[in-house]
Design a protein around this motif. Sequence first.
Motif, mmCIF file in Angstrom:
data_model
loop_
_atom_site.group_PDB
_atom_site.id
_atom_site.type_symbol
_atom_site.label_atom_id
_atom_site.label_comp_id
_atom_site.label_asym_id
_atom_site.label_seq_id
_atom_site.Cartn_x
_atom_site.Cartn_y
_atom_site.Cartn_z
ATOM 1 N N GLN A 1 20.343 43.046 68.777
ATOM 2 C CA GLN A 1 19.225 42.231 69.238
ATOM 3 C C GLN A 1 19.488 41.816 70.677
ATOM 4 O O GLN A 1 20.587 41.360 71.004
ATOM 5 C CB GLN A 1 19.061 40.977 68.371
ATOM 6 N N PHE B 1 14.084 42.486 71.782
ATOM 7 C CA PHE B 1 14.184 43.833 71.230
ATOM 8 C C PHE B 1 15.192 43.805 70.082
ATOM 9 O O PHE B 1 16.298 43.285 70.237
ATOM 10 C CB PHE B 1 14.645 44.838 72.289
ATOM 11 N N THR C 1 16.939 46.304 66.895
ATOM 12 C CA THR C 1 17.113 47.682 66.430
ATOM 13 C C THR C 1 18.114 47.724 65.290
ATOM 14 O O THR C 1 19.155 47.065 65.355
ATOM 15 C CB THR C 1 17.609 48.587 67.572
ATOM 16 N N ASP D 1 12.960 50.088 64.817
ATOM 17 C CA ASP D 1 12.971 49.589 66.187
ATOM 18 C C ASP D 1 11.816 48.615 66.365
ATOM 19 O O ASP D 1 10.668 48.932 66.007
ATOM 20 C CB ASP D 1 12.826 50.777 67.145
ATOM 21 N N LYS D 2 12.108 47.408 66.910
ATOM 22 C CA LYS D 2 11.079 46.390 67.090
ATOM 23 C C LYS D 2 11.098 45.861 68.513
ATOM 24 O O LYS D 2 12.152 45.763 69.141
ATOM 25 C CB LYS D 2 11.300 45.217 66.121
ATOM 26 N N GLY D 3 9.921 45.503 68.990
ATOM 27 C CA GLY D 3 9.797 44.887 70.296
ATOM 28 C C GLY D 3 8.765 43.779 70.280
ATOM 29 O O GLY D 3 7.673 43.943 69.714
ATOM 30 N N ARG E 1 11.700 55.981 70.005
ATOM 31 C CA ARG E 1 11.659 54.537 69.829
ATOM 32 C C ARG E 1 10.222 54.024 69.958
ATOM 33 O O ARG E 1 9.282 54.808 70.164
ATOM 34 C CB ARG E 1 12.577 53.868 70.834
ATOM 35 N N THR F 1 14.830 53.398 78.819
ATOM 36 C CA THR F 1 14.911 52.343 77.815
ATOM 37 C C THR F 1 13.899 51.255 78.120
ATOM 38 O O THR F 1 13.268 51.237 79.184
ATOM 39 C CB THR F 1 16.337 51.745 77.778
ATOM 40 N N ALA F 2 13.767 50.333 77.186
ATOM 41 C CA ALA F 2 12.991 49.107 77.390
ATOM 42 C C ALA F 2 13.960 48.003 77.778
ATOM 43 O O ALA F 2 15.016 47.848 77.167
ATOM 44 C CB ALA F 2 12.234 48.741 76.116
ATOM 45 N N ALA G 1 8.322 42.546 79.689
ATOM 46 C CA ALA G 1 9.159 43.715 79.429
ATOM 47 C C ALA G 1 8.858 44.832 80.425
ATOM 48 O O ALA G 1 7.748 44.975 80.929
ATOM 49 C CB ALA G 1 8.945 44.204 78.005
#
Length: 516
Positions: free
Chosen positions: A210, A225, A227, A249-251, A284, A310-311, A374
């Motif tokens: 996280q 974020f 994962t 995967d979460k955002g 992702r 990536t984010a 982000a």
Amino acid sequence: MLAPTACAALVLIGDTAVAQSVRIEPSVRVDLTASSNVRFATSATTKESDLILVVGPQIRLSGNGGGYRLQGTFGFDAVTYLGGTLENRVLPRGDLSFNGRVIERLLFVDSSVSARTVATDPFFGVQANAVSTANITTVTSQRFSPYIERELAPGKTLLARSDNRWVQTTDNNSTPGTSLNPLGNSFVQANELRYEMRPQPFGVRADLSQVDTRYRDAASTRVTFETARVSALYAPHPQVYFGLTAGRDKGKFALNEVSETLTGVILRWLPTERTNIEAEVERRFFGTGWNFTFTHRTPFMAITSTAVRTATTYAAQIANLPAGGNTYDLLDAIFMRTYPNDPAARANAVNEVIAQRGLGTTLASAVALYSGTAQQLQSADLSVAYLSPLHTVTWRVFRQETRQLLGANSLAPTSPTDANQIGGSLSVARRLSQQTTADITVVGSRVAGLGVRLGDRTVNKSVRLSATHAISPRTTVSAGIRRQVVDRYFGSTFSGATGSFDASESAVFVGALHRF
């Protein structure tokens, strides 16, 4: 914010035996620069020349003993404009890290403090020197990272780690104009829990991570974020393994909350004991992400290359500066064969080369572009260092694209810092005698706006010639000249005024460094 790092170090350094093993090396550098255009003004009528005096005391600490490692430098630059063109400043600088063992084979702590200057607005121009405070932001950060690392059984390890970073930014810009960076403070916390069974030939890796970014500016948003991954590993040979990854995967950013299935592949290959290749490609929530690293070292050369998509957030990027390779790390890799088990001796050797040959410590890199939400980051770089009795060569090229990360609930792109950056630097130093070294450094970069800044671009070019002479084993003097050109063109609706706004500067400098 300095308390976590200071306390962690003092717990062990306070012990007499440990304190005696810490090497402390103070030094001071004095530089005098005559600049033809301190503010990088575009008009001949607004250009101002000045003499700039910089006094920079510094302390280098190194120690490696029972249960701890301390390494790095810290100091400040007192910048005085003798003609009064800009406001005098005191700019902290340095990186100091500490690693300690709290409980044998179980609980450890990493901590660090750092301070550096970065460009506030890359479209204004990225300067090739640190003596002008125009368009300069000071970034200070503190990191406190307790972690548990335990070998549960042969080949089976458990890692639980929490990286906590506090980042503060201070505007040193005395040039009128609106900055793209509101200079808010931030906190970044990265938590990870990982279990790994080394492939022999089959293995498994499971991890939860996280990354949470919080800006103190109430107008900015919190970005998180999360994962969860499980990877099946297979090693057909002790020097290589493959893996298949699946997970979630979460955002959470702005008005968006996204959750997607994650799939990917892993490769790690060690063709020799001095070469390492690692690659991860994953599907992702923001699209395809990847992370690639290549390192190779020989007794006279070090090569590092990375590529990532990536984010992330602006604060997370700032917290991890400097990105990519730097002179110290590349030379440290070269000296690895000479001092494989003595990092303190290796650090002394690296710093001796840098001081005696008058080498710059930083290489060209992209500028972190401010966004309160982000970002999607895609970057690649290559850094090379070559060291011989007569020559030292460092070379770096980079490319970075930063865009506002959008979701289903996002409005149209509004970020004024979406941009594509490319650039590089080349430095060649040659020892003319046992005491004298001459060097030339060429730096170039280009930033081009995207989205609402499409049509804006800035090109930076500079060349520096200098010579360093050791008048004693611990004292060196230097002198040189520099020429710098910034070509700016604004054509977007965001920039308001359109057209070319070019600036240039010529400078002559002298300096002295003494290590006590």
